[in-house]
Design a protein around this motif. Structure first.
Motif, PDB file in Angstrom:
ATOM      1  N   PRO A   1      23.271 -13.438 -41.513  1.00  0.00           N
ATOM      2  CA  PRO A   1      22.996 -12.455 -40.447  1.00  0.00           C
ATOM      3  C   PRO A   1      24.235 -11.632 -40.117  1.00  0.00           C
ATOM      4  O   PRO A   1      25.361 -12.135 -40.126  1.00  0.00           O
TER       5      PRO A   1
ATOM      6  N   GLU B   1      19.640  -6.041 -41.380  1.00  0.00           N
ATOM      7  CA  GLU B   1      20.004  -7.110 -40.447  1.00  0.00           C
ATOM      8  C   GLU B   1      20.820  -8.218 -41.097  1.00  0.00           C
ATOM      9  O   GLU B   1      21.448  -9.014 -40.392  1.00  0.00           O
ATOM     10  N   TYR B   2      20.808  -8.279 -42.415  1.00  0.00           N
ATOM     11  CA  TYR B   2      21.447  -9.392 -43.107  1.00  0.00           C
ATOM     12  C   TYR B   2      22.319  -8.884 -44.261  1.00  0.00           C
ATOM     13  O   TYR B   2      21.976  -7.927 -44.942  1.00  0.00           O
TER      14      TYR B   2
END
Length: 537
Positions: free
Chosen positions: A255, A236-237
């Motif tokens: 992000p 996700e990051y």
């Protein structure tokens, strides 16, 4: 030589002035041999398959200058994490090409080679590939990577990147001298070497695909550089670990779903307080020479010049400071030091390195007096019942509550040429003016010292018994004024009155006159006109 992240300060300066780059179509990441791109605002960079990363020329704010680099292509600020040619910008028209025998070759607009990827000899490149990990590789026909940007790191590491040890197995951070590239003593040391057991040596720094950074020892044991929880998964990051321009090694996350206001966020740092923890060795450390480092609200270092100092380069707030006055060991500076210099007191401030004198026990008055009468002393540090004297340039300055020391910074308040004459002419009723000479030479014999004390004492005695003597200063009647009046009378040829016809004293008439003048000088009505004891002796 230990593991260390290379660092070029010019790159960090340029990062502040990056311009956006135009959006172009995605590619499959493959770069054919013979392909080239030119430093301008038109050519498309080489993109990774997903278009997350780009390799090419990043335009800078300076007109017609570009940086050969790899950067995050999709996020708004397009952060650079690798650069070639030692971070030195190139002019418009420069070219990067992928060749069979040399790999990557950078040349200037006239075709002169500036940099290349230095492939192993007798290896031919089949194609290049810009990976979705951020790693660019020239590849051989059998899929062997002939060179990797990941194996030639600059100031940043990304997940899946590995840095090999080429020394004693310690990960270290140190400052470097820019002209010579000389590495000063480390201010951070991972301490993963073991000279008694080589299997405990660290041999790889690994930034794994989960965003965790650690040192792998030869016995496969792990040393975490900074323990952390998995709060920001790499699915996700984005993650990066960067040795920032201020010397702090920091891991950030960003992000992958973002808007225009999304920024990189700090996860951990090494060191936590660079101003205090940098240790203090050779070099100027976190800030320039004569500067003071303190953490701001974001826990990043701010550098400031102390009172009476200003930046050498007004455009570089992290640079060195210069004094706005001249401190010297000329005769006037020594003789009139207490009139010329004063102190600015800085609380919880210290320059902890390069003391040249240390005294203990000590109090503030002693500390200041010793420094002000020492023409080499630029600052005196008082703390824990001791004081230290330091000369310019001052290094590794810090201001923090944990310092618990006071700095007495010496500054010049006036020029000796502006000081009043030490002896003021006195006017008598009879014609003529007696001008007393301000430069007095003193001997050191017991007799002369006796004459000096005796002259003053006898003067007081006679004044006490001769109240009829008129003041030579109008209606003033201070003892000091009457003493001067009496002494002036004796200078009119009656010095034998003071010494009771002592022939030894009378035979050294000139010296006797000098001592009498010193006695008068020492009791001037205005204390600022009286000499220091250094001047007297």
């Amino acid at each position: 030589m230990a593991c260390a992240l290379p660092h070029h300060p010019l790159f960090h300066f340029l990062l502040l002035f990056l311009l956006p780059f135009s959006i172009v179509a995605r590619t499959n990441g493959t770069v054919a041999v013979g392909t080239s791109i030119t430093a301008n605002n038109k050519d498309t960079p080489w993109l990774s398959p997903s278009g997350v990363f780009a390799f090419g020329f990043k335009p800078l704010q300076e007109k017609n200058l570009f940086l050969l680099s790899i950067w995050y292509y999709k996020i708004p600020d397009q952060t650079i994490f690798w650069y070639g040619h030692d971070g030195v910008p190139v002019s418009i028209g420069s070219k990067l090409g992928l060749t069979v025998d040399r790999g990557l070759v950078l040349s200037d607009p006239q075709g002169k080679e500036l940099w290349n990827s230095q492939l192993i000899l007798n290896n031919n490149v089949a194609h290049g590939f810009m990976n979705d990990t951020g790693n660019f590789v020239p590849v051989r026909n059998d899929s062997v990577n002939l060179w990797e940007s990941f194996k030639n790191p600059t100031d940043t590491m990304l997940p899946t990147q590995i840095m090999e040890s080429n020394g004693d197995g310690n990960l270290v951070l140190n400052t470097r001298d820019i002209p010579s590239n000389f590495a000063y003593d480390a201010y951070y040391n991972g301490s993963t070497s073991d000279y008694f057991n080589s299997s405990n040596f660290g041999y790889r720094v690994i930034f794994d695909d989960k965003g965790v950074m650690y040192i792998l020892r030869k016995n496969n044991k792990i040393f975490y550089i900074k323990p952390q929880g998995m709060l920001f998964p790499t699915i996700e990051y984005f993650h990066r670990a960067t040795l920032d321009f201020d010397g702090v090694f920091t891991q950030y996350y960003h992000p992958k779903t973002f808007n225009s206001s999304t920024k990189w966020t700090h996860i951990w740092s090494q060191l936590d307080n660079i101003c205090v923890d940098i240790g203090g060795g050779e070099g100027s450390e976190a800030c320039g020479f004569n500067s003071i480092c303190r953490l701001n609200d974001n826990q990043r270092p701010d550098c400031k010049c102390p009172p009476g100092y200003s930046l050498f380069d007004s455009n570089n707030t992290y640079g060195s400071c210069k004094p706005n006055f001249t401190q010297s060991c000329l005769e006037d500076d020594i003789n009139f030091a207490e009139d010329i210099y004063d102190f600015e007191t800085l609380i919880n401030t210290d320059w902890p390195t390069f003391d040249y004198e240390h005294f203990s026990p000590a109090i503030e008055a002693q500390c200041k007096m010793s420094c002000i009468n020492d023409c080499f002393c630029a600052v005196a540090i008082l703390g824990e019942g001791s004081y230290w004297k330091k000369k310019l340039p001052l290094s590794n300055g810090r201001e923090d509550n944990v310092v618990n020391r006071h700095a007495f910074l010496k500054f010049r308040k006036r020029d000796p040429r502006t000081l009043p004459s030490p002896l003021v002419p006195e006017t008598k009723k009879n014609p003529g003016t007696l001008i007393l000479v301000g430069s007095v030479l003193l001997g050191s014999s017991m007799f002369i010292n006796f004459v000096l004390i005796g002259a003053i004492c006898q003067g007081f005695f006679l004044i006490h018994h001769k109240k009829s003597i008129k003041s030579c200063h109008g209606n003033h009647s201070a003892v000091e004024t009457n003493l001067r009046c009496f002494a002036y009378e004796q200078l009119e040829g009656r010095l034998n009155t003071l010494v009771e016809n002592n022939m030894e004293a009378l035979n050294d008439w000139k010296r006797l006159e000098r001592f009498l003048m010193v006695a008068i000088w020492c009791i001037q009505e205005d204390p600022s006109l009286r000499p220091t004891m250094r001047k007297v002796t």
